[in-house]
Design a protein around this motif. Structure first.
Motif, PDB file in Angstrom:
ATOM      1  N   ARG A  69      -4.670  13.958   2.026  1.00 40.16           N
ATOM      2  CA  ARG A  69      -5.242  15.254   2.725  1.00 40.16           C
ATOM      3  C   ARG A  69      -6.102  15.009   3.764  1.00 40.16           C
ATOM      4  N   TYR A  70      -6.100  15.923   4.522  1.00 43.65           N
ATOM      5  CA  TYR A  70      -6.829  15.809   5.739  1.00 43.65           C
ATOM      6  C   TYR A  70      -8.598  15.767   5.447  1.00 43.65           C
ATOM      7  N   ARG A  71      -8.903  16.686   4.393  1.00 47.49           N
ATOM      8  CA  ARG A  71     -10.220  16.593   3.963  1.00 47.49           C
ATOM      9  C   ARG A  71     -10.664  15.152   3.293  1.00 47.49           C
ATOM     10  N   ASP A  72      -9.646  14.549   2.708  1.00 44.54           N
ATOM     11  CA  ASP A  72     -10.047  13.419   2.080  1.00 44.54           C
ATOM     12  C   ASP A  72     -10.333  12.171   3.207  1.00 44.54           C
ATOM     13  N   LEU A  73      -9.549  12.389   4.268  1.00 45.31           N
ATOM     14  CA  LEU A  73      -9.820  11.127   5.240  1.00 45.31           C
ATOM     15  C   LEU A  73     -11.380  11.706   6.034  1.00 45.31           C
ATOM     16  N   ALA A  74     -11.353  12.879   6.196  1.00 43.78           N
ATOM     17  CA  ALA A  74     -12.643  13.225   6.753  1.00 43.78           C
ATOM     18  C   ALA A  74     -13.939  12.839   5.765  1.00 43.78           C
ATOM     19  N   GLY A  75     -13.888  13.003   4.619  1.00 46.06           N
ATOM     20  CA  GLY A  75     -14.683  12.816   3.480  1.00 46.06           C
ATOM     21  C   GLY A  75     -15.039  11.491   3.608  1.00 46.06           C
ATOM     22  N   PHE A  76     -13.875  10.547   3.367  1.00 47.03           N
ATOM     23  CA  PHE A  76     -14.027   9.020   3.495  1.00 47.03           C
ATOM     24  C   PHE A  76     -14.717   8.706   4.690  1.00 47.03           C
ATOM     25  N   ILE A  77     -14.511   9.087   5.751  1.00 44.47           N
ATOM     26  CA  ILE A  77     -15.171   8.764   7.131  1.00 44.47           C
ATOM     27  C   ILE A  77     -16.746   9.090   7.173  1.00 44.47           C
ATOM     28  N   TYR A  78     -16.925  10.404   6.922  1.00 46.02           N
ATOM     29  CA  TYR A  78     -18.234  11.020   7.175  1.00 46.02           C
ATOM     30  C   TYR A  78     -19.017  11.312   6.202  1.00 46.02           C
ATOM     31  N   GLY A  79     -18.414  11.553   4.950  1.00 47.13           N
ATOM     32  CA  GLY A  79     -19.214  12.116   3.796  1.00 47.13           C
ATOM     33  C   GLY A  79     -18.852  13.497   3.188  1.00 47.13           C
ATOM     34  N   ARG A  80     -19.733  13.856   2.235  1.00 44.67           N
ATOM     35  CA  ARG A  80     -19.238  15.091   1.635  1.00 44.67           C
ATOM     36  C   ARG A  80     -19.090  16.405   2.383  1.00 44.67           C
ATOM     37  N   LYS A  81     -20.057  16.525   3.632  1.00 44.65           N
ATOM     38  CA  LYS A  81     -20.489  17.582   3.940  1.00 44.65           C
ATOM     39  C   LYS A  81     -19.275  17.645   5.042  1.00 44.65           C
ATOM     40  N   ALA A  82     -18.904  16.594   5.440  1.00 45.09           N
ATOM     41  CA  ALA A  82     -17.526  16.858   6.362  1.00 45.09           C
ATOM     42  C   ALA A  82     -16.220  17.104   5.665  1.00 45.09           C
ATOM     43  N   TYR A  83     -16.316  16.580   4.583  1.00 42.87           N
ATOM     44  CA  TYR A  83     -15.117  17.074   3.569  1.00 42.87           C
ATOM     45  C   TYR A  83     -15.013  18.421   3.424  1.00 42.87           C
ATOM     46  N   SER A  84     -16.222  19.100   3.254  1.00 45.58           N
ATOM     47  CA  SER A  84     -16.199  20.376   3.111  1.00 45.58           C
ATOM     48  C   SER A  84     -15.992  21.375   4.258  1.00 45.58           C
ATOM     49  N   LEU A  85     -16.487  20.850   5.384  1.00 47.74           N
ATOM     50  CA  LEU A  85     -16.286  21.458   6.358  1.00 47.74           C
ATOM     51  C   LEU A  85     -14.791  21.341   6.959  1.00 47.74           C
ATOM     52  N   THR A  86     -14.109  20.367   6.906  1.00 44.13           N
ATOM     53  CA  THR A  86     -12.709  20.189   7.178  1.00 44.13           C
ATOM     54  C   THR A  86     -11.907  20.854   6.425  1.00 44.13           C
ATOM     55  N   TRP A  87     -12.105  20.927   5.021  1.00 47.71           N
ATOM     56  CA  TRP A  87     -11.235  21.836   4.041  1.00 47.71           C
ATOM     57  C   TRP A  87     -11.585  23.431   4.592  1.00 47.71           C
ATOM     58  N   GLY A  88     -12.932  23.745   5.008  1.00 46.17           N
ATOM     59  CA  GLY A  88     -13.015  25.149   5.141  1.00 46.17           C
ATOM     60  C   GLY A  88     -12.067  25.341   6.579  1.00 46.17           C
ATOM     61  N   LEU A  89     -12.279  24.669   7.639  1.00 44.23           N
ATOM     62  CA  LEU A  89     -11.497  24.809   8.690  1.00 44.23           C
ATOM     63  C   LEU A  89     -10.030  24.678   8.421  1.00 44.23           C
ATOM     64  N   GLN A  90      -9.377  23.915   7.666  1.00 46.19           N
ATOM     65  CA  GLN A  90      -7.964  23.816   7.460  1.00 46.19           C
ATOM     66  C   GLN A  90      -7.499  24.977   6.683  1.00 46.19           C
ATOM     67  N   TYR A  91      -8.313  25.474   5.814  1.00 42.13           N
ATOM     68  CA  TYR A  91      -8.039  26.683   5.066  1.00 42.13           C
ATOM     69  C   TYR A  91      -7.961  27.826   5.893  1.00 42.13           C
ATOM     70  N   VAL A  92      -8.734  28.163   6.922  1.00 39.66           N
ATOM     71  CA  VAL A  92      -8.914  29.011   7.905  1.00 39.66           C
ATOM     72  C   VAL A  92      -7.455  28.867   8.831  1.00 39.66           C
ATOM     73  N   ASN A  93      -7.305  27.744   9.231  1.00 34.45           N
ATOM     74  CA  ASN A  93      -6.193  27.447  10.074  1.00 34.45           C
ATOM     75  C   ASN A  93      -4.874  28.100   9.361  1.00 34.45           C
ATOM     76  N   LEU A  94      -4.841  27.303   8.097  1.00 33.10           N
ATOM     77  CA  LEU A  94      -3.382  27.716   7.296  1.00 33.10           C
ATOM     78  C   LEU A  94      -3.500  29.080   6.958  1.00 33.10           C
ATOM     79  N   PHE A  95      -4.385  29.786   6.605  1.00 36.24           N
ATOM     80  CA  PHE A  95      -4.713  31.072   6.268  1.00 36.24           C
ATOM     81  C   PHE A  95      -3.900  31.838   7.354  1.00 36.24           C
ATOM     82  N   MET A  96      -4.512  31.784   8.641  1.00 38.45           N
ATOM     83  CA  MET A  96      -4.144  32.565   9.824  1.00 38.45           C
ATOM     84  C   MET A  96      -2.881  32.244  10.246  1.00 38.45           C
ATOM     85  N   ILE A  97      -2.277  31.036  10.185  1.00 38.89           N
ATOM     86  CA  ILE A  97      -0.842  30.704  10.346  1.00 38.89           C
ATOM     87  C   ILE A  97       0.005  31.645   9.335  1.00 38.89           C
TER      88      ILE A  97
END
Length: 445
Positions: A102-130
């Motif tokens: 998952r995209y958020r798993d990769l971001a979380g592994f590299i940066y930590g939990r805050k990046a995990y949540s931020l990436t998931w939020g961005l991705q959710y917005v992206n997919l919802f709007m698509i």
């Protein structure tokens, strides 16, 4: 920090370990099927996204605001930089001795939990709007079919959007996960070819018969600046899914080399139909090209009806691809395993997926401004996910292996696309504000 599929901070629990050429590979927990598809099938998943019914809008949303030279060069450059950015993400799929499905798993592994949540939020917005855009497209296609056979204007666009959302929900309930699309990807390709060939042929016919077209970029200097920026967001929107790790999770070992084959397929053979219909549509109708090309073409009623029905059906399939990360999250979070057609699992999909798509449908009917949605999606999520985050993650992951010049290149990408994201977001919000003044909510466009 390791982050598992339900968002907790504990180590990922593997489902199983497989041995591929004496290489142990950990498969993280998920309720969906992974590591089962060929690179060719995954290539068709990616190509389905590129050649979805959205391609019928690029003549109007990319070429009309940019004109010939910037439009053609912009599409070619967007192709190249999108392939590059996606290859960076693909190469990090097994970073740190584990898979990141998952995209958020990769971001979380590299940066930590805050990046995990931020990436998931961005991705959710992206997919919802698509997904919202897909439902608008599907409703527009159905409305065009209706208009071909009736001029009473009784049925409005919001009604067709509601019908489209219902059909998309039925399809989502019958297809448990992304890999299960298999045969449907071939069906989707046939549908894509139908509306692309029809749009291409009828546009050529109209272009040959029409007088000289006006290719000038209309509007005031201020409006031209904003529409140009918005069109740049549409350029990156055309090529990027914002869910590459989730798609890569379905591919067979070796996942990186197979994914690169899929990407090369996507950005070579996969982009040719999109190029053809985008350029020919603009050539045929110039500055008057609509944001849904089949609304501009002239030809036999049955041919136009066939193309619109194909666009509607292909959109139903394509939407499922971009909704699959949300479905995977929900199924994993609530333990939806076992037979996908058991009473419990079917009931869950009916309630949860149906509810998710109901919200999509409501937003689509409320604000059916397709071009504006494409611009805003590109600005607030596609730019950050595909370009900013990809370059920065790769630089952070490979920092000890990169030269100073390579690091400078990645930093330039981060800052450039960061500025583009801000500018495109402002432009898209302005377009939505202007359109909202022109059209009321639940507008019949």
């Amino acid at each position: 920090m390791e982050v598992n599929g339900d968002g907790t901070g504990s180590s990922t629990r593997p489902l199983k370990v497989i041995d591929e050429e004496n290489l142990a590979v950990e498969i993280p927990e998920t309720a969906h099927q992974i590591s089962s598809d060929s690179w060719f099938q995954v290539g068709f998943v990616l190509t389905t996204g590129i050649n979805s019914a959205y391609v019928l809008g690029y003549s109007g949303t990319i070429m009309v605001p940019l004109g010939w030279i910037p439009g053609v060069l912009g599409l070619i450059i967007a192709t190249a930089i999108s392939l590059y950015a996606n290859s960076l993400i693909a190469k990090l799929h097994e970073f740190g001795g584990r898979r990141h499905i998952r995209y958020r798993d990769l971001a979380g592994f590299i940066y930590g939990r805050k990046a995990y949540s931020l990436t998931w939020g961005l991705q959710y917005v992206n997919l919802f709007m698509i997904n919202t855009g897909y439902i608008i497209l599907a409703g527009s296609a159905l409305k065009d079919v209706y208009a071909l056979f009736s001029d009473d204007h009784v049925m409005k666009l919001p009604y067709f959007i509601a019908l489209s959302g219902f059909v998309c929900a039925l399809f989502a309930m019958s297809i448990p996960h992304l890999s299960a699309l298999r045969l449907w990807l071939g069906v989707s390709t046939v549908f894509s070819l139908i509306y692309i060939v029809v749009a291409f042929v009828l546009s050529v016919k109209d272009g040959i018969e029409a007088p000289a077209r006006d290719y000038s970029i209309r509007g005031t200097t201020q409006s031209k600046i904003f529409t140009t920026i918005g069109a740049s967001a549409n350029l990156v929107f055309a090529f990027n899914t914002g869910m590459l790790p989730e798609i890569q999770a379905t591919i067979k070992q070796p996942v990186v080399s197979n994914m690169m084959k899929s990407l090369y397929f996507q950005f070579t053979a996969g982009v040719l139909p999109m190029y053809a219909v985008t350029f020919i549509g603009y050539w045929a109708y110039g500055s008057s090209t609509s944001t849904y090309l089949l609304s501009s073409v002239n030809g036999p009623v049955w041919v136009k009806a066939l193309a619109n029905i194909a666009a509607f059906l292909q959109t139903v399939i394509a939407l499922h691809i971009f909704a699959s990360p949300m479905y995977e999250y929900l199924d994993t979070r609530f333990g939806i395993t076992g037979s996908p057609f058991s009473i419990r699992n079917m009931s869950f999909r009916v309630g949860v997926r149906g509810g998710y798509l109901t919200i999509n449908t409501l937003v689509a009917a409320l604000l059916p401004f397709l071009g504006d949605f494409m611009s805003l999606t590109g600005a607030i999520s596609t730019f950050p996910l595909t370009f900013i985050l990809a370059n920065h993650m790769y630089m952070k992951a490979k920092k000890n292996k990169l030269t100073s010049l390579q690091k400078l290149w990645h930093w330039l990408n981060v800052y450039f696309f960061g500025l583009m994201s801000i500018a495109a977001a402002v432009s898209a919000l302005r377009l939505i504000a202007v359109d909202s003044k022109t059209y009321h909510v639940f507008a019949d466009l």
